[in-house]
Write a protein that holds these residues in place. Structure first.
Motif, short mmCIF file in Angstrom:
data_model
loop_
_atom_site.label_atom_id
_atom_site.label_comp_id
_atom_site.label_asym_id
_atom_site.label_seq_id
_atom_site.Cartn_x
_atom_site.Cartn_y
_atom_site.Cartn_z
N GLY A 50 -62.07 73.90 -39.67
CA GLY A 50 -61.79 73.96 -37.83
C GLY A 50 -60.76 75.52 -37.65
N ALA A 51 -60.17 75.95 -36.43
CA ALA A 51 -60.11 77.44 -36.39
C ALA A 51 -58.45 76.38 -36.01
CB ALA A 51 -59.91 77.60 -35.17
N CYS A 52 -57.97 77.52 -37.15
CA CYS A 52 -56.58 77.75 -37.19
C CYS A 52 -55.56 78.76 -37.67
CB CYS A 52 -55.99 76.23 -38.26
SG CYS A 52 -54.61 75.43 -38.18
N GLY A 53 -54.59 78.70 -37.18
CA GLY A 53 -54.19 80.57 -37.27
C GLY A 53 -52.98 80.41 -37.76
N PRO A 54 -52.99 81.15 -39.07
CA PRO A 54 -51.59 81.86 -39.35
C PRO A 54 -50.34 80.82 -38.98
CG PRO A 54 -52.84 83.57 -39.58
CD PRO A 54 -53.51 82.58 -38.25
N GLY A 55 -49.94 80.60 -40.26
CA GLY A 55 -48.75 79.66 -39.89
C GLY A 55 -48.63 78.78 -39.00
N ARG A 56 -49.25 78.43 -38.26
CA ARG A 56 -50.11 76.49 -37.89
C ARG A 56 -49.90 75.88 -38.34
NH1 ARG A 56 -49.97 78.59 -32.72
NH2 ARG A 56 -49.90 80.39 -32.13
N PRO A 61 -58.16 65.11 -33.69
CA PRO A 61 -57.76 63.61 -33.07
C PRO A 61 -59.88 62.66 -33.88
CG PRO A 61 -58.50 65.34 -31.45
CD PRO A 61 -58.09 66.03 -31.78
N LYS A 62 -59.90 63.72 -33.99
CA LYS A 62 -61.36 63.17 -34.74
C LYS A 62 -61.77 64.02 -35.83
CE LYS A 62 -63.19 62.16 -30.02
NZ LYS A 62 -64.11 62.41 -29.60
N SER A 63 -62.41 62.53 -37.36
CA SER A 63 -62.54 63.81 -38.05
C SER A 63 -63.90 65.07 -38.13
CB SER A 63 -63.55 62.73 -39.01
OG SER A 63 -64.82 62.35 -38.39
N ASP A 64 -63.84 65.81 -39.37
CA ASP A 64 -64.29 67.13 -39.30
C ASP A 64 -63.96 67.76 -38.18
OD1 ASP A 64 -66.31 66.30 -41.50
OD2 ASP A 64 -67.82 65.06 -39.98
N PHE A 65 -62.79 67.85 -37.56
CA PHE A 65 -62.05 69.82 -37.34
C PHE A 65 -62.63 69.17 -35.39
CE2 PHE A 65 -62.42 70.86 -41.02
CZ PHE A 65 -61.28 70.45 -41.56
N LYS A 66 -62.89 67.49 -34.95
CA LYS A 66 -63.16 67.57 -33.85
C LYS A 66 -62.37 67.32 -32.23
CE LYS A 66 -68.42 66.86 -35.21
NZ LYS A 66 -68.56 67.55 -35.81
N GLY A 67 -62.49 67.70 -31.84
CA GLY A 67 -61.47 67.30 -29.98
C GLY A 67 -60.85 68.86 -30.06
N GLN A 92 -57.30 62.99 -37.00
CA GLN A 92 -58.11 62.59 -38.03
C GLN A 92 -58.74 63.74 -39.56
OE1 GLN A 92 -61.18 59.56 -36.61
NE2 GLN A 92 -59.95 58.57 -35.97
N SER A 93 -58.41 64.40 -38.62
CA SER A 93 -58.24 65.67 -39.76
C SER A 93 -56.54 66.67 -39.21
CB SER A 93 -59.93 66.32 -39.29
OG SER A 93 -59.64 67.02 -37.93
N LEU A 94 -57.18 68.02 -40.40
CA LEU A 94 -55.87 68.40 -40.74
C LEU A 94 -55.99 69.95 -41.08
CD1 LEU A 94 -54.04 69.06 -43.21
CD2 LEU A 94 -53.71 65.94 -42.58
N VAL A 126 -58.37 69.77 -44.64
CA VAL A 126 -58.96 68.25 -44.67
C VAL A 126 -60.02 68.02 -43.30
CG1 VAL A 126 -57.76 65.86 -44.92
CG2 VAL A 126 -56.11 68.04 -45.78
N PRO A 127 -60.79 67.20 -44.02
CA PRO A 127 -62.03 66.81 -42.46
C PRO A 127 -61.69 65.75 -42.57
CG PRO A 127 -63.04 68.08 -44.54
CD PRO A 127 -61.77 67.95 -44.87
N GLN A 128 -61.19 64.86 -43.21
CA GLN A 128 -61.15 63.80 -42.99
C GLN A 128 -59.77 63.03 -43.52
OE1 GLN A 128 -62.68 61.02 -40.98
NE2 GLN A 128 -61.36 60.14 -41.36
N THR A 129 -59.15 62.71 -43.13
CA THR A 129 -57.73 61.98 -43.28
C THR A 129 -57.91 60.39 -44.01
OG1 THR A 129 -56.99 61.26 -41.56
CG2 THR A 129 -56.38 63.50 -42.03
N ALA A 130 -57.20 60.35 -44.78
CA ALA A 130 -57.51 58.58 -45.62
C ALA A 130 -56.89 57.41 -44.51
CB ALA A 130 -56.55 58.86 -46.73
N TYR A 131 -56.33 57.27 -43.39
CA TYR A 131 -55.99 57.26 -42.26
C TYR A 131 -55.79 57.60 -41.22
CZ TYR A 131 -52.01 59.56 -43.99
OH TYR A 131 -50.93 60.38 -45.33
N GLU A 132 -55.89 57.57 -40.08
CA GLU A 132 -55.06 57.94 -38.84
C GLU A 132 -53.35 58.25 -39.07
OE1 GLU A 132 -55.93 56.08 -35.16
OE2 GLU A 132 -57.01 55.02 -36.09
N VAL A 133 -53.30 59.73 -38.25
CA VAL A 133 -52.20 60.66 -39.27
C VAL A 133 -51.95 60.38 -37.52
CG1 VAL A 133 -50.74 62.79 -39.26
CG2 VAL A 133 -52.91 62.05 -40.67
#
Length: 141
Positions: A50-56, A61-67, A92-94, A126-133
């Motif tokens: 997923g796209a995520c800038g430095p310091g963030r 909301p969905k697995s595999d960095f979707k949404g 569901q991903s981070l 983390v493309p898929q968390t083990a639980y809903e964060v």
């Protein structure tokens, strides 16, 4: 945790630095913004990150960095404080690029009676968390 699900390390960092320097700069976002901050990168395994800038810290909301992700900056997020996602939502991903460890919680109150996990900073996808964060805490190193 499955090694294929958490991507960290020097190779990923180098790959992302290359992708981020090639991406156009985007305006700074507030702690509650819902915007991507860089072009997605691809891991050596071929997994799209997923796209995520430095310091963030970015939470999708969905697995595999979707949404559309919720992004939180280290500069505007209190250390050691429980930060809940908007009511009725979860992730569901981070990606953790804060440089600090972050613990995610199944509970919106950061209760340790539900599931929780801590991820290192400086480049953890983390493309898929083990639980809903539903909440998180950023920690001092």
């Amino acid at each position: 945790m499955d090694k294929k699900k958490v991507l960290t390390g020097t190779a990923i960092t180098a790959l992302l630095l290359t992708a981020l320097t090639a991406a156009p700069a985007s305006p700074a976002a507030s702690a509650s913004s819902v915007a991507a901050t860089a072009a997605p990168a691809v891991a050596p395994s071929g997994t799209v990150l997923g796209a995520c800038g430095p310091g963030r810290l970015c939470l999708w909301p969905k697995s595999d960095f979707k949404g559309r992700p919720w992004t939180h900056e280290l500069a505007t997020t209190d250390i050691d404080s429980c930060v809940a996602l908007p009511p009725g939502t979860s992730a569901q991903s981070l990606a953790n690029r804060t440089g600090r460890p972050v613990t995610t919680y199944q509970s919106a109150e950061c209760a340790e009676t539900g599931e929780f996990e801590t991820y290192p900073g400086r480049g953890t996808w983390v493309p898929q968390t083990a639980y809903e964060v539903r909440a998180f805490k950023l920690w001092e190193r």
